[in-house]
Design an enzyme around this catalytic site. Sequence first.
Site, PDB file in Angstrom:
ATOM      1  N   ARG A   1       0.930  -1.316  -0.008  1.00 37.58           N
ATOM      2  CA  ARG A   1       0.016  -0.116   0.114  1.00 37.58           C
ATOM      3  C   ARG A   1       0.955   1.343  -0.120  1.00 37.58           C
ATOM      4  NH1 ARG A   1      -5.312  -1.413   3.520  1.00 37.58           N
ATOM      5  NH2 ARG A   1      -6.483  -2.128   1.782  1.00 37.58           N
TER       6      ARG A   1
ATOM      7  N   LYS B   1     -17.676 -15.956   3.945  1.00 37.41           N
ATOM      8  CA  LYS B   1     -18.972 -15.388   4.466  1.00 37.41           C
ATOM      9  C   LYS B   1     -19.848 -15.008   3.330  1.00 37.41           C
ATOM     10  CE  LYS B   1     -16.823 -13.438   8.367  1.00 37.41           C
ATOM     11  NZ  LYS B   1     -16.184 -12.123   8.391  1.00 37.41           N
TER      12      LYS B   1
ATOM     13  N   GLY C   1      -8.570  -8.820  -0.787  1.00 37.31           N
ATOM     14  CA  GLY C   1      -7.256  -8.803  -0.128  1.00 37.31           C
ATOM     15  C   GLY C   1      -6.671 -10.480  -0.136  1.00 37.31           C
TER      16      GLY C   1
ATOM     17  N   GLY D   1     -13.144  -4.049   1.067  1.00 36.66           N
ATOM     18  CA  GLY D   1     -14.771  -3.567   1.092  1.00 36.66           C
ATOM     19  C   GLY D   1     -14.974  -2.738  -0.400  1.00 36.66           C
TER      20      GLY D   1
END
Length: 385
Positions: free
Chosen positions: A35, A189, A337, A360
């Site tokens: 990053r 999930k 990720g 997200g």
Amino acid sequence: MKTLKEVELRDKRVLLRADLDVPLDERGGIKDDARLKIAIPTIKYVLEKGAKQIVIMGHIDRPRGQVVDMLRMDRVAVRLIKLLGRHVYKLDDCIGKGIPRGERIILLENLRFHPEEEANDEGFAKQLAAYGDIYVNNAFATCHREQASLHAITKHLPGCIGLQVEEELKHLDIDKMKKPIVALIGGAKLKTKIPLIQAMLTKADKVLIGGAMIFTFYAAQNLEIGKSLCDMNYAMNAKMMLNNEKLVLPKDIVIADYENQEAGIRTVAHNEIPKKSIGLDIGEQSLEEFKQELRKAETIIWNGPMGYYEKPPFDKATNELAKIIAELDCNRIVGGGDTADALHKLDIAHKFNFISTGGGAALELLAGKELAALKALDENEVNFS
Ligand code: 3PG
Ligand code: MG
């Protein structure tokens, strides 16, 4: 919304919101500086265009409004100095600090040490805004958050998007992707993936599903799933998607004994999972079917691993698909990720056309949602002088 290249930067003080949320090891060392590397072109561009000063701000992790020494920006400062080959002056707070004369690159302390950051506090945003004449948002991975340094701040300074955010928006625009589009969606999930799957069922041509969330789809059909992960709260959502002919679920599953996952490893049909087993990867037959679908694509969008990829041999399907996709001659986009992590481990990330830096945020954008911080930048355009 303006891009960095459209803004006059000469003699300006630039306030840059960057993605500084690096993963840390137990002792606070930087595990992966990807990053920070992504921030470098935007920082260099600002300096090359003659900005008087650049003030860089960001967060690490979730200190929840408290000072947590491990989450200080000192190590980020050291790494930025190395990556930039220039001095970076770090302040020990993000507001209320003066900047010594002559310093050109300044790094603020972790924004989330103040609860006002996550509360999107106006007064806090105004204090941050005092550091700049121009605001640049290059923190794509946090653009889905309504937080002071991303959202409220846009009311106080003329703003634009940085080079990485521009790239992300260009590559994640599904309406501009060449068809046929095949989406490969995995992960544990189902809850977090429902909007993405629904959007892909509308916009893509095939939607291949893997990862532990498949068991909620099976359970929704009243199939035995043994001890596999499952979230019955979303069984209705799964049931409604099952009728869509674009949806492809795995037909065979790699299982292991629930009590001892080193034992009982074998492949069974998806409707023959024994009661005391747990499903941990997709099987060979499913892999073949997925490969065939992927070969027909002009664009592949991949989000999420196919199995419990942290624990071999349950990383097999994820790794095999990664290698196959890497060699295909089409537009290949990766978001999330975990998927990026798998590609880095295999050292094939460079073979993909675009790997999003957002988790997200990438999911929301691909699902067709407007990101809160970018919407604010768009709506609250303070004039450039
Ligand atoms: C990320 O890691 O994706 C961003 O830093 C956002 O972090 P958050 O989920 O803690 O807001
Ligand atoms: Mg984070």
